[in-house]
Design a protein around this motif. Sequence first.
Motif, mmCIF file in Angstrom:
data_model
loop_
_atom_site.group_PDB
_atom_site.id
_atom_site.type_symbol
_atom_site.label_atom_id
_atom_site.label_comp_id
_atom_site.label_asym_id
_atom_site.label_seq_id
_atom_site.Cartn_x
_atom_site.Cartn_y
_atom_site.Cartn_z
ATOM 1 N N PRO A 74 5.021 -11.110 46.653
ATOM 2 C CA PRO A 74 6.422 -11.119 46.756
ATOM 3 C C PRO A 74 7.143 -9.616 47.285
ATOM 4 C CG PRO A 74 6.091 -11.112 44.457
ATOM 5 C CD PRO A 74 4.921 -11.375 45.150
ATOM 6 N N HIS A 99 15.859 -12.743 46.278
ATOM 7 C CA HIS A 99 14.729 -12.322 45.512
ATOM 8 C C HIS A 99 14.956 -11.621 44.261
ATOM 9 C CE1 HIS A 99 12.198 -14.355 48.684
ATOM 10 N NE2 HIS A 99 12.830 -13.691 49.675
ATOM 11 N N ILE A 149 3.858 -20.447 43.339
ATOM 12 C CA ILE A 149 3.890 -18.819 43.321
ATOM 13 C C ILE A 149 3.600 -18.230 44.338
ATOM 14 C CG2 ILE A 149 2.968 -17.058 41.840
ATOM 15 C CD1 ILE A 149 2.567 -18.843 39.405
ATOM 16 N N HIS A 167 10.066 -13.828 41.144
ATOM 17 C CA HIS A 167 8.717 -13.859 41.062
ATOM 18 C C HIS A 167 8.487 -12.776 39.761
ATOM 19 C CE1 HIS A 167 9.347 -14.864 45.277
ATOM 20 N NE2 HIS A 167 10.357 -13.996 45.196
#
Lengths: 246, 246
Positions: B84, B122, B80, B151
């Motif tokens: 982010p 992302h 993780i 994320h």
Amino acid sequence: MNDHLSKAQIKWVRSLQQKKHRDAEGLFVAEGEKCVNDLRQAFELVLLATPDNASSVEIEQMSSLRTPQGTIAVFRKRPIVSSPDRLIASSPECLSLALDGVQDPGNLGTIIRTCDWFGIHHILCSRDTADCYNPKVVQATMGALARVRLHYVDLPNVLAGLCQQGIPLYGTLLDGQNMYDNNAIPDKQRGIIIMGNEGNGISPEVRQLITHPLFIPSYPADIPTSESLNVGVATAIVLSEFRRKQ
Amino acid sequence: MNDHLSKAQIKWVRSLQQKKHRDAEGLFVAEGEKCVNDLRQAFELVLLATPDNASSVEIEQMSSLRTPQGTIAVFRKRPIVSSPDRLIASSPECLSLALDGVQDPGNLGTIIRTCDWFGIHHILCSRDTADCYNPKVVQATMGALARVRLHYVDLPNVLAGLCQQGIPLYGTLLDGQNMYDNNAIPDKQRGIIIMGNEGNGISPEVRQLITHPLFIPSYPADIPTSESLNVGVATAIVLSEFRRKQ
């Protein structure tokens, strides 16, 4: 107020989940209040099951959904149009879609819903395209089946005829022209946009008829990515480009 | 050449179809040769089942597919990323996606595949968005999970922080600006595009953070159609517009 449904009726509604029974009877099933109400505007209602005339167990027996929505309707299919190509060619705004072997019911339902959004009223389908009256398709259209008509035809033959009448045939091919180019789409009101099968794309017989091959560029253009887009996604991107003002 | 898989291993692979086991072990399963090969480029391979070390019955027991494809792999999830938002904000080309409660695994998989096509690396997800390691999601991504990172964050909080750094927050809302307008998207390289839940759209907490509300116009604009587009379709149309040259 209807009488309570009989066991025979419940069995009969459930049988319409299968294509052979839908074809034999010329009927199909839709579920959910909103979807049913939308379809009533375009299709003849043959039977309506609600908590008024069916128990929740019976509704579950008739339902094709994991979570039945309480309302199930049987509708009569539309009559088959004998010359959908003539209908399309004679309409002043003839932009239409053609599906060459789209297999997945979810994809087909999403494509019908997207056509409804973008004002596409006719879809020509090859005979091996999924059945638009399949319960999964009907549910995925969210009622759009009331406003979009599908015509199952000998696709290469029908497209060849439209091509001879000077109607542009667009299709997404790997070696097509960048769809975003200014001159890629000469007339955004007129043409047939052809989309192919999930695995194999557009069949060779249909591919050779395409007059305007298009390509949806990936980004950035020089870096390799997934080889393809989902067919429902690709259809939406192309339709958005046609309906864009300039 | 591996030894033949044990019964315990087969049971263990099957257990990873459930989120609680994937979470506890930090592992997930992918199927199909192409998908597995794509994912090997980004994820650590923990176990590989093929006809070399598992019978077809055993492969069926481990598979989540109706038609198992012969190859099943267990991979380790990516670690993780703790911030982010910092990763996104510091990248010169920071165009990213945010998903606020997308529920359907098929939709999420399609969105990941579309992001891969359009060079979006992302995706910020609210914690109630579907799990990207769900087998249905993994299969629908067609290997794109190797190139797109998801994320799971406290979305309103993270978006508020990005907004404070001057990053534009786009979202499709019914009262947004026509997405095709020249000035609707001031800088196509920079921003977060927010997409909402299938039924309810973007949540109120996130909606109030949107700096650039957009609207995908239906066609023709003055005739009522389906109320909405599928979220995977809407994402694709918006991304195509951002990646379009002008």
